[in-house]
Motif scaffolding. Structure first.
Motif, mmCIF file in Angstrom:
data_model
loop_
_atom_site.group_PDB
_atom_site.id
_atom_site.type_symbol
_atom_site.label_atom_id
_atom_site.label_comp_id
_atom_site.label_asym_id
_atom_site.label_seq_id
_atom_site.Cartn_x
_atom_site.Cartn_y
_atom_site.Cartn_z
ATOM 1 N N LEU A 140 0.842 -1.186 0.000
ATOM 2 C CA LEU A 140 0.000 0.000 0.000
ATOM 3 C C LEU A 140 0.880 1.240 0.000
ATOM 4 N N ASP A 141 0.372 2.321 -0.585
ATOM 5 C CA ASP A 141 1.097 3.598 -0.587
ATOM 6 C C ASP A 141 0.727 4.465 0.607
ATOM 7 N N VAL A 142 -0.520 4.384 1.047
ATOM 8 C CA VAL A 142 -0.990 5.225 2.149
ATOM 9 C C VAL A 142 -2.146 4.519 2.843
ATOM 10 N N VAL A 143 -2.243 4.724 4.136
ATOM 11 C CA VAL A 143 -3.345 4.187 4.933
ATOM 12 C C VAL A 143 -4.090 5.349 5.582
ATOM 13 N N LEU A 144 -5.399 5.347 5.468
ATOM 14 C CA LEU A 144 -6.233 6.353 6.115
ATOM 15 C C LEU A 144 -6.969 5.702 7.274
ATOM 16 N N ALA A 145 -6.664 6.152 8.484
ATOM 17 C CA ALA A 145 -7.266 5.569 9.680
ATOM 18 C C ALA A 145 -7.076 6.538 10.829
ATOM 19 N N TYR A 146 -7.717 6.239 11.943
ATOM 20 C CA TYR A 146 -7.528 7.076 13.119
ATOM 21 C C TYR A 146 -6.162 6.833 13.733
ATOM 22 N N ASN A 147 -5.806 7.689 14.702
ATOM 23 C CA ASN A 147 -4.474 7.631 15.296
ATOM 24 C C ASN A 147 -4.182 6.247 15.865
ATOM 25 N N ILE A 148 -2.917 5.866 15.770
ATOM 26 C CA ILE A 148 -2.492 4.549 16.214
ATOM 27 C C ILE A 148 -1.379 4.708 17.249
ATOM 28 N N THR A 149 -0.982 3.591 17.847
ATOM 29 C CA THR A 149 0.151 3.599 18.763
ATOM 30 C C THR A 149 1.395 4.046 18.006
ATOM 31 N N PRO A 150 2.179 4.981 18.568
ATOM 32 C CA PRO A 150 3.382 5.463 17.870
ATOM 33 C C PRO A 150 4.251 4.316 17.377
ATOM 34 N N ASN A 151 4.740 4.473 16.159
ATOM 35 C CA ASN A 151 5.514 3.413 15.515
ATOM 36 C C ASN A 151 6.689 4.065 14.792
ATOM 37 N N ASP A 152 7.891 3.585 15.057
ATOM 38 C CA ASP A 152 9.090 4.179 14.460
ATOM 39 C C ASP A 152 9.137 4.019 12.951
ATOM 40 N N LEU A 153 8.348 3.081 12.415
ATOM 41 C CA LEU A 153 8.387 2.818 10.980
ATOM 42 C C LEU A 153 7.315 3.570 10.205
ATOM 43 N N ILE A 154 6.391 4.206 10.906
ATOM 44 C CA ILE A 154 5.261 4.851 10.246
ATOM 45 C C ILE A 154 5.277 6.357 10.491
ATOM 46 N N SER A 155 5.063 7.107 9.411
ATOM 47 C CA SER A 155 4.924 8.552 9.494
ATOM 48 C C SER A 155 3.437 8.901 9.389
ATOM 49 N N SER A 156 2.915 9.660 10.357
ATOM 50 C CA SER A 156 1.482 9.965 10.401
ATOM 51 C C SER A 156 1.250 11.461 10.238
ATOM 52 N N GLN A 157 0.420 11.802 9.264
ATOM 53 C CA GLN A 157 0.047 13.197 9.041
ATOM 54 C C GLN A 157 -1.374 13.423 9.541
ATOM 55 N N GLU A 158 -1.529 14.321 10.505
ATOM 56 C CA GLU A 158 -2.859 14.591 11.058
ATOM 57 C C GLU A 158 -3.730 15.296 10.027
ATOM 58 N N LEU A 159 -4.944 14.780 9.833
ATOM 59 C CA LEU A 159 -5.882 15.358 8.887
ATOM 60 C C LEU A 159 -6.981 16.164 9.574
ATOM 61 N N TYR A 160 -7.483 15.658 10.697
ATOM 62 C CA TYR A 160 -8.536 16.353 11.426
ATOM 63 C C TYR A 160 -8.699 15.744 12.808
ATOM 64 N N LYS A 161 -9.355 16.494 13.701
ATOM 65 C CA LYS A 161 -9.667 16.002 15.040
ATOM 66 C C LYS A 161 -11.181 15.916 15.192
ATOM 67 N N ASP A 162 -11.610 14.920 15.943
ATOM 68 C CA ASP A 162 -13.038 14.680 16.054
ATOM 69 C C ASP A 162 -13.349 14.022 17.399
ATOM 70 N N HIS A 163 -14.627 13.878 17.699
ATOM 71 C CA HIS A 163 -15.088 13.190 18.903
ATOM 72 C C HIS A 163 -16.176 12.196 18.519
ATOM 73 N N LEU A 164 -16.465 11.269 19.428
ATOM 74 C CA LEU A 164 -17.570 10.355 19.207
ATOM 75 C C LEU A 164 -18.893 11.062 19.493
ATOM 76 N N TYR A 165 -19.877 10.803 18.634
ATOM 77 C CA TYR A 165 -21.207 11.394 18.761
ATOM 78 C C TYR A 165 -22.261 10.292 18.768
ATOM 79 N N ALA A 166 -23.400 10.603 19.375
ATOM 80 C CA ALA A 166 -24.595 9.793 19.167
ATOM 81 C C ALA A 166 -25.170 10.231 17.819
ATOM 82 N N VAL A 167 -25.342 9.286 16.907
ATOM 83 C CA VAL A 167 -25.750 9.617 15.539
ATOM 84 C C VAL A 167 -27.180 9.125 15.300
ATOM 85 N N PHE A 168 -28.028 10.062 14.899
ATOM 86 C CA PHE A 168 -29.436 9.802 14.640
ATOM 87 C C PHE A 168 -29.744 10.067 13.160
#
Length: 301
Positions: A140-168
C-alpha cells in the motif's frame, strides 16, 4: 452548503448591501436572499442582521467570514492544482482504508479518480491490523485511519480532530426535542435507546466499549454491523441510534449528531505512510484532497 453560497456571503460581507451584491453577481436579489437563508438554515444561526436600511454581520457571521475566505482560497488552489497536474499525474495509487475511516472519504476517492483518469487506483478496505501489515510490506502507498500507537516505521500526518457522537437519522422523532433541551447526551440515556453499533472487531467499537466500562454503563445493541456505510444507511432510515465520529454526520446529509458526555476523547484522523520511504506524487495529491475535503466538512461542525 455550497461553495457558491460562501462566495455570496463573502460578497455581501464586503459590500453590506444585498442590492449591490446582486448587481455585481448578475443575479436577482431574491435569489441572493434565498441562498443566504439556506446557508443560515444549514448552520442553524443568523449570519447577517438586515432590515430595510442596513446590513451588518452577526457574531456568527464575523466568525464565519475568515473561514469562508480560507475555504474559497483552498477551493481555488485545488482547482488550479488539478488543472496543472491532470495531464502529468500517472501511475498507480494503492490506498488502505480502515472500516471506520471509509465512511468519510468515499467522495474523495471518486473525485480523485475523476480528476486524474491516468492514475490507476486500488482501494483495500479491511480492519486496521491488516492494512498496516500491507503498508509495512509495501503493498500500500498510504493508509487512512484514526491515530495509532506510535511506531518508528510509520509517518502519520494529522488530517482532522473529532469526537464520538450519538448519531441519529435527521428525521428521528426524538432528535429535535433532544437538541432543543440539551447540547449533549449521556451514555445512560443512549443505553435506553435502540442501538446499532459497529462490530466488536472495529477500532471505534473498542473505544466505545472501554469508555462504557469505565462509566459502568452496559450498552446492549440490537444490531452490530462491520460496514459503516451499511450502518449509516440503516440509521438514516430507521429509529436506531449509533455511535460514530462526528464528522460522519457532515458527510452524510441524512444524519445528525449529538455529543456524548462521557466521550471527550479526541479522535485524530491521519494519513499514514512508511517513514523515510518514497512518497508518490499521486499519494501526496490524494492526501491533499482528503485534507481539503475534511477541512470543509469540519467547518460545518
Amino acid at each position: 452548503m455550497e461553495l457558491r453560497q460562501l462566495r455570496y456571503f463573502v460578497q455581501i460581507a464586503e459590500s453590506l448591501s444585498f442590492s449591490e451584491t446582486a448587481k455585481r453577481l448578475f443575479i436577482s436579489q431574491s435569489t441572493l436572499s434565498q441562498q443566504i437563508r439556506q446557508l443560515e438554515a444549514e448552520f442553524g444561526v443568523s449570519l447577517l442582521c438586515r432590515d430595510s436600511h442596513s446590513v451588518a454581520l452577526t457574531e456568527a457571521g464575523e466568525r464565519l467570514l475568515p473561514l469562508a475566505l480560507s475555504t474559497i482560497e483552498h477551493a481555488e488552489s485545488c482547482r488550479h492544482a488539478i488543472t496543472d497536474m491532470q495531464e502529468t499525474l500517472t501511475g498507480t495509487l494503492k490506498i488502505g482504508i480502515s472500516y471506520t475511516g471509509s465512511s468519510v472519504i468515499t467522495e474523495v476517492v471518486r473525485d480523485f479518480v475523476r480528476a486524474y483518469p491516468k492514475v490507476r487506483v486500488y482501494v483495500h478496505y479491511t480492519n486496521v491490523s491488516d492494512i498496516y501489515s500491507l503498508l509495512h510490506n509495501l503493498q500500500l502507498d498510504v493508509v487512512l485511519a484514526y491515530n495509532i500507537t506510535p511506531n518508528d516505521l510509520i509517518s502519520s500526518q494529522e488530517l482532522y480532530k473529532d469526537h464520538l457522537y450519538a448519531v441519529f437519522s435527521s428525521s428521528h422523532p426524538d432528535l429535535a426535542p433532544l437538541k432543543q433541551s440539551k447540547q449533549s447526551i449521556s451514555l445512560a440515556e443512549l443505553a435506553k435507546m435502540p442501538l446499532a453499533l459497529p462490530s466488536n472487531n472495529l477500532q471505534s467499537r473498542h473505544l466505545i466499549n472501554r469508555i462504557a466500562e469505565e462509566n459502568n454503563i452496559t450498552l446492549d445493541p440490537r444490531i452490530e454491523i462491520d460496514d459503516p456505510n451499511l450502518l449509516f444507511d440503516l440509521v438514516e432510515h430507521s429509529r436506531f441510534v449509533t455511535i460514530q465520529a462526528g464528522i460522519s454526520t457532515k458527510v452524510h446529509s441524512g444524519l445528525s449528531g449529538i455529543r456524548i458526555d462521557e466521550m471527550p476523547q479526541t479522535y485524530i484522523g491521519c494519513a499514514h505512510t512508511l517513514k523515510d520511504s518514497y512518497v508518490k506524487r499521486a499519494t501526496s495529491r490524494f492526501v491533499q484532497m482528503v485534507t481539503e475535503s475534511l477541512s470543509y466538512a469540519m467547518l460545518k461542525m
